[in-house]
Design a protein around this motif. Structure first.
Motif, PDB file in Angstrom:
ATOM      1  N   ALA A 214      36.584  14.472  49.865  1.00  0.00           N
ATOM      2  CA  ALA A 214      36.723  13.984  48.491  1.00  0.00           C
ATOM      3  C   ALA A 214      36.605  12.463  48.437  1.00  0.00           C
ATOM      4  CB  ALA A 214      38.059  14.437  47.906  1.00  0.00           C
ATOM      5  N   LEU A 215      37.197  11.785  49.402  1.00  0.00           N
ATOM      6  CA  LEU A 215      37.113  10.323  49.452  1.00  0.00           C
ATOM      7  C   LEU A 215      35.669   9.869  49.643  1.00  0.00           C
ATOM      8  CD1 LEU A 215      38.615   7.571  49.624  1.00  0.00           C
ATOM      9  CD2 LEU A 215      38.659   7.910  52.103  1.00  0.00           C
ATOM     10  N   ALA A 216      34.929  10.567  50.524  1.00  0.00           N
ATOM     11  CA  ALA A 216      33.525  10.210  50.752  1.00  0.00           C
ATOM     12  C   ALA A 216      32.712  10.354  49.468  1.00  0.00           C
ATOM     13  CB  ALA A 216      32.939  11.087  51.856  1.00  0.00           C
ATOM     14  N   ARG A 217      32.994  11.415  48.704  1.00  0.00           N
ATOM     15  CA  ARG A 217      32.274  11.586  47.430  1.00  0.00           C
ATOM     16  C   ARG A 217      32.644  10.479  46.447  1.00  0.00           C
ATOM     17  NH1 ARG A 217      33.501  17.078  48.648  1.00  0.00           N
ATOM     18  NH2 ARG A 217      35.346  17.021  47.306  1.00  0.00           N
ATOM     19  N   TYR A 218      33.929  10.125  46.419  1.00  0.00           N
ATOM     20  CA  TYR A 218      34.363   9.067  45.502  1.00  0.00           C
ATOM     21  C   TYR A 218      33.688   7.737  45.828  1.00  0.00           C
ATOM     22  CZ  TYR A 218      37.264   5.482  43.386  1.00  0.00           C
ATOM     23  OH  TYR A 218      37.677   4.383  42.681  1.00  0.00           O
ATOM     24  N   LEU A 219      33.499   7.450  47.115  1.00  0.00           N
ATOM     25  CA  LEU A 219      32.915   6.173  47.524  1.00  0.00           C
ATOM     26  C   LEU A 219      31.394   6.219  47.547  1.00  0.00           C
ATOM     27  CD1 LEU A 219      35.374   5.270  50.416  1.00  0.00           C
ATOM     28  CD2 LEU A 219      35.235   4.205  48.159  1.00  0.00           C
ATOM     29  N   GLY A 220      30.799   7.159  46.828  1.00  0.00           N
ATOM     30  CA  GLY A 220      29.340   7.276  46.773  1.00  0.00           C
ATOM     31  C   GLY A 220      28.688   6.099  46.083  1.00  0.00           C
ATOM     32  N   PRO A 221      27.354   6.049  46.111  1.00  0.00           N
ATOM     33  CA  PRO A 221      26.624   4.879  45.606  1.00  0.00           C
ATOM     34  C   PRO A 221      26.712   4.669  44.103  1.00  0.00           C
ATOM     35  CG  PRO A 221      25.117   6.643  46.194  1.00  0.00           C
ATOM     36  CD  PRO A 221      26.460   7.053  46.683  1.00  0.00           C
ATOM     37  N   HIS A 222      27.238   5.651  43.358  1.00  0.00           N
ATOM     38  CA  HIS A 222      27.350   5.462  41.907  1.00  0.00           C
ATOM     39  C   HIS A 222      28.524   4.567  41.548  1.00  0.00           C
ATOM     40  CE1 HIS A 222      30.302   8.438  42.902  1.00  0.00           C
ATOM     41  NE2 HIS A 222      30.786   8.492  41.682  1.00  0.00           N
ATOM     42  N   ARG A 223      29.392   4.246  42.533  1.00  0.00           N
ATOM     43  CA  ARG A 223      30.561   3.426  42.253  1.00  0.00           C
ATOM     44  C   ARG A 223      30.174   1.955  42.246  1.00  0.00           C
ATOM     45  NH1 ARG A 223      34.098   6.143  39.586  1.00  0.00           N
ATOM     46  NH2 ARG A 223      34.318   8.218  40.440  1.00  0.00           N
ATOM     47  N   GLY A 224      29.678   1.493  41.109  1.00  0.00           N
ATOM     48  CA  GLY A 224      29.244   0.103  40.998  1.00  0.00           C
ATOM     49  C   GLY A 224      30.356  -0.856  40.651  1.00  0.00           C
ATOM     50  N   ASN A 225      31.480  -0.355  40.112  1.00  0.00           N
ATOM     51  CA  ASN A 225      32.578  -1.214  39.704  1.00  0.00           C
ATOM     52  C   ASN A 225      33.491  -1.465  40.904  1.00  0.00           C
ATOM     53  OD1 ASN A 225      34.911  -2.384  38.658  1.00  0.00           O
ATOM     54  ND2 ASN A 225      34.732  -1.280  36.715  1.00  0.00           N
ATOM     55  N   ARG A 226      33.215  -2.536  41.620  1.00  0.00           N
ATOM     56  CA  ARG A 226      33.942  -2.819  42.856  1.00  0.00           C
ATOM     57  C   ARG A 226      35.435  -3.049  42.600  1.00  0.00           C
ATOM     58  NH1 ARG A 226      33.653  -3.982  47.885  1.00  0.00           N
ATOM     59  NH2 ARG A 226      34.956  -5.595  48.820  1.00  0.00           N
ATOM     60  N   ALA A 227      35.775  -3.702  41.503  1.00  0.00           N
ATOM     61  CA  ALA A 227      37.186  -3.978  41.214  1.00  0.00           C
ATOM     62  C   ALA A 227      37.963  -2.680  41.036  1.00  0.00           C
ATOM     63  CB  ALA A 227      37.299  -4.851  39.960  1.00  0.00           C
TER      64      ALA A 227
ATOM     65  N   THR B 224      14.581   5.740  45.251  1.00  0.00           N
ATOM     66  CA  THR B 224      15.595   6.392  46.071  1.00  0.00           C
ATOM     67  C   THR B 224      16.999   5.983  45.655  1.00  0.00           C
ATOM     68  OG1 THR B 224      15.363   4.633  47.704  1.00  0.00           O
ATOM     69  CG2 THR B 224      14.067   6.633  48.055  1.00  0.00           C
ATOM     70  N   ARG B 225      17.166   4.731  45.240  1.00  0.00           N
ATOM     71  CA  ARG B 225      18.491   4.266  44.833  1.00  0.00           C
ATOM     72  C   ARG B 225      18.973   5.028  43.601  1.00  0.00           C
ATOM     73  NH1 ARG B 225      20.765   0.330  41.428  1.00  0.00           N
ATOM     74  NH2 ARG B 225      22.687  -0.570  42.242  1.00  0.00           N
ATOM     75  N   GLY B 226      18.088   5.192  42.632  1.00  0.00           N
ATOM     76  CA  GLY B 226      18.467   5.931  41.423  1.00  0.00           C
ATOM     77  C   GLY B 226      18.787   7.383  41.722  1.00  0.00           C
ATOM     78  N   LEU B 227      18.050   7.964  42.669  1.00  0.00           N
ATOM     79  CA  LEU B 227      18.297   9.353  43.046  1.00  0.00           C
ATOM     80  C   LEU B 227      19.665   9.510  43.687  1.00  0.00           C
ATOM     81  CD1 LEU B 227      17.089  12.203  43.282  1.00  0.00           C
ATOM     82  CD2 LEU B 227      16.174  11.525  45.510  1.00  0.00           C
ATOM     83  N   GLU B 228      20.003   8.604  44.615  1.00  0.00           N
ATOM     84  CA  GLU B 228      21.320   8.651  45.267  1.00  0.00           C
ATOM     85  C   GLU B 228      22.446   8.493  44.260  1.00  0.00           C
ATOM     86  OE1 GLU B 228      21.929   7.348  49.591  1.00  0.00           O
ATOM     87  OE2 GLU B 228      20.737   5.769  48.670  1.00  0.00           O
ATOM     88  N   ILE B 229      22.269   7.560  43.327  1.00  0.00           N
ATOM     89  CA  ILE B 229      23.316   7.299  42.337  1.00  0.00           C
ATOM     90  C   ILE B 229      23.535   8.518  41.454  1.00  0.00           C
ATOM     91  CG2 ILE B 229      23.843   5.951  40.259  1.00  0.00           C
ATOM     92  CD1 ILE B 229      22.565   3.542  41.664  1.00  0.00           C
ATOM     93  N   SER B 230      22.451   9.153  41.026  1.00  0.00           N
ATOM     94  CA  SER B 230      22.597  10.306  40.135  1.00  0.00           C
ATOM     95  C   SER B 230      23.267  11.473  40.856  1.00  0.00           C
ATOM     96  CB  SER B 230      21.226  10.740  39.599  1.00  0.00           C
ATOM     97  OG  SER B 230      20.386  11.169  40.657  1.00  0.00           O
ATOM     98  N   HIS B 231      22.918  11.695  42.134  1.00  0.00           N
ATOM     99  CA  HIS B 231      23.569  12.795  42.863  1.00  0.00           C
ATOM    100  C   HIS B 231      25.042  12.501  43.104  1.00  0.00           C
ATOM    101  CE1 HIS B 231      24.636  15.820  45.734  1.00  0.00           C
ATOM    102  NE2 HIS B 231      25.034  14.871  46.559  1.00  0.00           N
ATOM    103  N   ALA B 232      25.366  11.280  43.532  1.00  0.00           N
ATOM    104  CA  ALA B 232      26.752  10.943  43.826  1.00  0.00           C
ATOM    105  C   ALA B 232      27.632  11.123  42.593  1.00  0.00           C
ATOM    106  CB  ALA B 232      26.849   9.513  44.350  1.00  0.00           C
ATOM    107  N   ALA B 233      27.088  10.810  41.436  1.00  0.00           N
ATOM    108  CA  ALA B 233      27.856  10.975  40.201  1.00  0.00           C
ATOM    109  C   ALA B 233      28.151  12.444  39.929  1.00  0.00           C
ATOM    110  CB  ALA B 233      27.092  10.364  39.028  1.00  0.00           C
TER     111      ALA B 233
END
Length: 538
Positions: free
Chosen positions: A327-340, A259-268
């Protein structure tokens, strides 16, 4: 002045050009009544409703029995939220022409909105007795029957409209009402037949999937197997609604392991910011304010005290807020792994929050709920909280599953009972949990609370969990000002000694709505629907 030329400009959408001609004609002609009517039509199309009403009333003084003049006035009063005046004008139209479909439908809707179903049925009956037939009136008729739970008669009307080859937008309205009716009745074979026979585009299929996805697969049976949701998502890979329906049904059916991989791919796929949310917001082009000139939006603008000086200015800000928040919600999706990188963008976009109140409440050692409104950019707050405090989580549709984040997140949809226990346990361990009680699904357990805007539905699980844990709560607001997100915090109720749970939940809901109403009236232009509740998600 060439009246035909002005009409031609109106038909081509050049309302400003037509207005100029009608204004000149009103000054020059010996028949100013028709000129004022044309001017009123042009002003109405331009969204200048108050001026359109003035012009229509001027025409009415010269042409007191002109049907078009009364009908324009009826529409303008309705758009301004002036139900009594709109009713009177509609009755004048029907006195001149009892088979006027627009006036009959508008008057019946006014009565339905005012909980006067008998009067609405009388209008429909009078229209039919006069020999009138029109899809708009039939749709209102079906809606009244549904409210009376006469589902069979309502379904017959809606199926008849579809079988008659009804065209959009009435066709789409009929399809949606019939789909909602079948979902209410849980007649999934009939709903699938409707999908296969009458649903022409994926947008309506997605809407149906969103309504169905929270139901157990066993209830849907062979009519809507998991493959329905998967194929719909695969054909609409960038549509977040299709993804959510697919993801929730996959979770219920146990069909997806990663499920994590699925969320990340969609958010991207859904995120179009290319890592630059500030740049994307500068390029946003929301719809024109005229598209928001619906009666419920105009009525809400009046309830808010007519902020921004004009409806057009307020609607422009509300539309921008909606697009920017999405747009902000999409940007903050689970694919955003680079916290900095995320924090770099948010620091450029947001004013720094003042966490003094939150730190004070957290110091009690019993945890703290942070309750905001989903109508604003509240999703920008958790990353700042995580920078300042430990044990921060979000209570939402699904866990964020972001790297080094999300370990304290709680999904509130799939198992509300388990979620309640998990929220209470985390609060007892002094966690900070963010929530948006007005961001509800239609199937959520909810309660309506009175407010200045009428009854508003809230998800009460959060207040009950706070009561069970003895935690604190802080109201958090997030709003756009000059392209920047600003935050504010205020105390929310805590359980009193000897206070019963129901009394606390009532006090909590009233306090939450008091803050929300004040925010919407003064700092956050946003749309409100005509059913006296903030829009339910889904």
């Amino acid at each position: 002045m060439n009246e035909q030329h002005a009409r031609s400009l109106m038909q081509s959408g050049n309302y400003q050009g037509a207005l100029s001609l009608y204004e000149s004609w009103a000054e020059e002609t010996g028949a100013p009544g028709r000129a004022y009517l044309g001017k009123a039509r042009a002003l109405e199309q331009l969204g200048r409703i108050e001026e359109a009403l003035d012009a229509a009333e001027a025409a009415g003084k010269l042409l007191p029995r002109n049907l078009d003049g009364w009908w324009i006035r009826a529409r303008c009063h309705n758009k301004l939220g002036q139900s009594g005046q709109s009713e009177a004008c509609c009755r004048q139209v029907l006195a001149l022409n009892p088979a006027h479909a627009g006036a009959a439908a508008a008057l019946a809707r006014l009565y339905v909105k005012g909980d006067a179903a008998e009067r609405a049925m009388a209008v429909v009956a009078g229209f039919h007795q006069a020999g009138g037939t029109d899809a708009r009136v039939s749709l209102v008729h079906a809606g009244i029957l549904i409210s009376r739970r006469a589902y069979g008669d309502a379904a017959a009307i809606l199926r008849g409209l579809l079988d008659d080859g009804l065209e959009t937008p009435q066709r789409q309205n009929a399809v949606r009402r019939l789909a909602d009716l079948y979902i209410t009745l849980k007649d999934f074979p009939a709903l699938r037949a409707l999908c296969d026979g009458h649903v022409k585009d994926d947008d309506d299929k997605i809407r149906i999937a969103v309504r169905l996805c929270k139901l157990p697969p066993a209830d849907l049976g062979a009519s809507f197997p998991f493959s329905f949701f998967r194929e719909l998502y695969e054909n609409n890979a960038g549509d977040t609604r299709a993804f959510n329906a697919f993801f929730i049904q996959a979770s219920l059916a146990g069909e997806i392991e990663d499920t994590r991989g699925l969320e990340i791919s969609h958010a991207a796929i859904a995120d179009t910011s290319n890592g630059d949310i500030c740049g994307l917001l500068k390029r946003l082009e929301p719809p024109a304010p005229e598209t928001a000139a619906k009666p419920e939006n105009l009525e809400f603008w009046h309830l808010c005290g007519q902020p921004c000086g004009s409806f057009a200015a307020w609607a422009a800000r509300a539309l921008w807020n909606r697009e920017a928040t999405a747009a902000l919600a999409r940007y903050l999706g689970p694919h955003r792994g680079n916290r900095a990188e995320v924090m770099k963008q948010l620091n450029a976009l947001c004013a720094q929050p003042d966490f003094a109140l939150l730190a004070q409440q957290r110091s009690r050692g019993k945890g703290c709920l942070v309750a905001g409104s989903h109508l604003g950019p509240i999703r920008a707050l958790p990353p700042f909280l995580e920078d300042r405090f430990d044990s921060v989580g979000v209570i939402s549709d699904l866990r964020r599953h972001r790297s080094a984040e999300g370990q304290n997140d709680i999904s509130v949809r799939l198992n509300p009972g388990r979620s309640f226990r998990e929220i209470a346990m985390c609060l007892k361990q002094n966690a900070i949990l963010c929530c948006a009680p007005d961001g509800i699904w239609p199937t959520d357990p909810k309660r309506f609370f009175d407010s200045e805007f009428g009854p508003v539905a809230l998800q009460t699980l959060y207040a009950r969990a706070q009561y069970a844990s003895g935690a604190s709560c802080v109201w958090a607001e997030a709003y756009w000002q000059d392209g920047e997100i600003r935050f504010g915090f205020r105390p929310m109720p805590c359980p009193r000694a000897g206070e019963g749970r129901e009394a606390f939940v009532q006090r909590w809901g009233r306090s939450y709505l008091m803050h929300t109403v004040e925010l919407l009236k003064n700092r956050l232009p946003a749309f409100y629907d005509g059913h006296r509740r903030f829009r339910e998600r889904g």
